[in-house]
Design an enzyme around this catalytic site. Structure first.
Site, PDB file in Angstrom:
ATOM      1  N   ASP A  11       0.851  -1.185   0.000  1.00  0.00           N
ATOM      2  CA  ASP A  11       0.000   0.000   0.000  1.00  0.00           C
ATOM      3  C   ASP A  11       0.890   1.240   0.000  1.00  0.00           C
ATOM      4  O   ASP A  11       1.593   1.501   0.975  1.00  0.00           O
ATOM      5  CB  ASP A  11      -0.884  -0.035   1.253  1.00  0.00           C
ATOM      6  CG  ASP A  11      -1.822   1.141   1.378  1.00  0.00           C
ATOM      7  OD1 ASP A  11      -1.700   2.127   0.610  1.00  0.00           O
ATOM      8  OD2 ASP A  11      -2.686   1.093   2.270  1.00  0.00           O
ATOM      9  N   GLY A  33      -9.139   4.106  -7.202  1.00  0.00           N
ATOM     10  CA  GLY A  33      -7.839   3.458  -7.156  1.00  0.00           C
ATOM     11  C   GLY A  33      -6.861   4.136  -6.218  1.00  0.00           C
ATOM     12  O   GLY A  33      -7.220   4.619  -5.138  1.00  0.00           O
ATOM     13  N   ASP A  35      -5.379   6.962  -6.507  1.00  0.00           N
ATOM     14  CA  ASP A  35      -5.674   8.383  -6.341  1.00  0.00           C
ATOM     15  C   ASP A  35      -6.626   8.602  -5.163  1.00  0.00           C
ATOM     16  O   ASP A  35      -6.361   9.411  -4.268  1.00  0.00           O
ATOM     17  CB  ASP A  35      -6.278   8.922  -7.646  1.00  0.00           C
ATOM     18  CG  ASP A  35      -6.400  10.434  -7.697  1.00  0.00           C
ATOM     19  OD1 ASP A  35      -5.758  11.122  -6.887  1.00  0.00           O
ATOM     20  OD2 ASP A  35      -7.131  10.918  -8.574  1.00  0.00           O
ATOM     21  N   THR A 123      -2.258   1.666 -15.136  1.00  0.00           N
ATOM     22  CA  THR A 123      -2.580   0.248 -15.373  1.00  0.00           C
ATOM     23  C   THR A 123      -3.913  -0.191 -14.781  1.00  0.00           C
ATOM     24  O   THR A 123      -4.332  -1.321 -14.989  1.00  0.00           O
ATOM     25  CB  THR A 123      -1.477  -0.674 -14.827  1.00  0.00           C
ATOM     26  OG1 THR A 123      -1.379  -0.489 -13.414  1.00  0.00           O
ATOM     27  CG2 THR A 123      -0.143  -0.379 -15.485  1.00  0.00           C
ATOM     28  N   TYR A 126      -7.285   3.101 -16.354  1.00  0.00           N
ATOM     29  CA  TYR A 126      -6.832   3.664 -17.633  1.00  0.00           C
ATOM     30  C   TYR A 126      -6.405   2.576 -18.622  1.00  0.00           C
ATOM     31  O   TYR A 126      -6.076   2.857 -19.759  1.00  0.00           O
ATOM     32  CB  TYR A 126      -5.698   4.661 -17.410  1.00  0.00           C
ATOM     33  CG  TYR A 126      -6.147   6.003 -16.851  1.00  0.00           C
ATOM     34  CD1 TYR A 126      -7.446   6.229 -16.398  1.00  0.00           C
ATOM     35  CD2 TYR A 126      -5.248   7.047 -16.768  1.00  0.00           C
ATOM     36  CE1 TYR A 126      -7.833   7.452 -15.887  1.00  0.00           C
ATOM     37  CE2 TYR A 126      -5.631   8.282 -16.257  1.00  0.00           C
ATOM     38  CZ  TYR A 126      -6.921   8.474 -15.814  1.00  0.00           C
ATOM     39  OH  TYR A 126      -7.304   9.700 -15.323  1.00  0.00           O
TER      40      TYR A 126
END
Length: 174
Positions: A11, A33, A35, A123, A126
């Site tokens: 993480d 994700g 972000d 990945t 996107y």
């Protein structure tokens, strides 16, 4: 001393480095994700600085990067970079992804960061092919560190899933 490149599975919001890189979107307002995880773990301070950047320059174009505080994260900074959405390889996606890594390292260098952690940019939602994204990431970071060997101690690739972890392990062990 030659900088160290490492890969680990985990993480990115828990990594203690000078800067973590966020796979942001052009709005800089958080998302899903990695972000979303960075914005949630880091506090409103990150979002507030992102909003100031948006007010100044209207977001962050694909391939570019901006830097903010890390809020409550164990890092000092968050470097937000926007990777490309995969469109079959016909829209300069490879160049844009390479730029995202290079521009992130430039910002880290300019802010005297000795340790930097990258996620697997582009990945997830996107849909950039993971094997190609890993090749670009390792190549760009390796080339950058060869050109600037005195500016960094360690660059980490933090992989969220086993597939990316294995791809990076294989690339870095050859």
């Amino acid at each position: 001393m030659q900088p160290n490149i490492q890969v680990t599975k985990g993480d990115i919001t828990k990594v203690q480095v000078d800067a973590i890189v966020n796979a942001a979107n052009t709005s800089l307002l958080g998302g899903g994700g990695v972000d979303g995880a960075i914005h949630r773990a880091g506090s409103k301070a990150i979002l507030e600085e992102c909003m100031q950047i948006r007010a100044r320059q209207g977001g962050c174009p694909t391939g570019e990067a901006v830097i903010t505080t890390a809020g409550n994260l164990p890092a000092k900074y968050v470097i937000h970079t926007v990777g490309p959405v995969w469109q079959g390889g016909k829209a300069n996606e490879e160049l844009l992804l390479a730029n995202a890594y290079r521009n992130s390292l430039e910002l880290a260098k300019a802010n005297h960061c000795r340790t930097v952690a990258f996620p697997n940019i582009s990945t997830g939602v996107y849909h950039f092919p993971k094997h190609l994204a890993a090749q670009i990431a390792v190549k760009e970071v390796t080339n950058y560190l060869q050109l600037h060997p005195d500016h960094f101690d360690t660059v980490l690739f933090i992989c969220f899933d086993e597939e990316n972890y294995q791809l990076y392990q294989n690339l870095l062990s050859t």
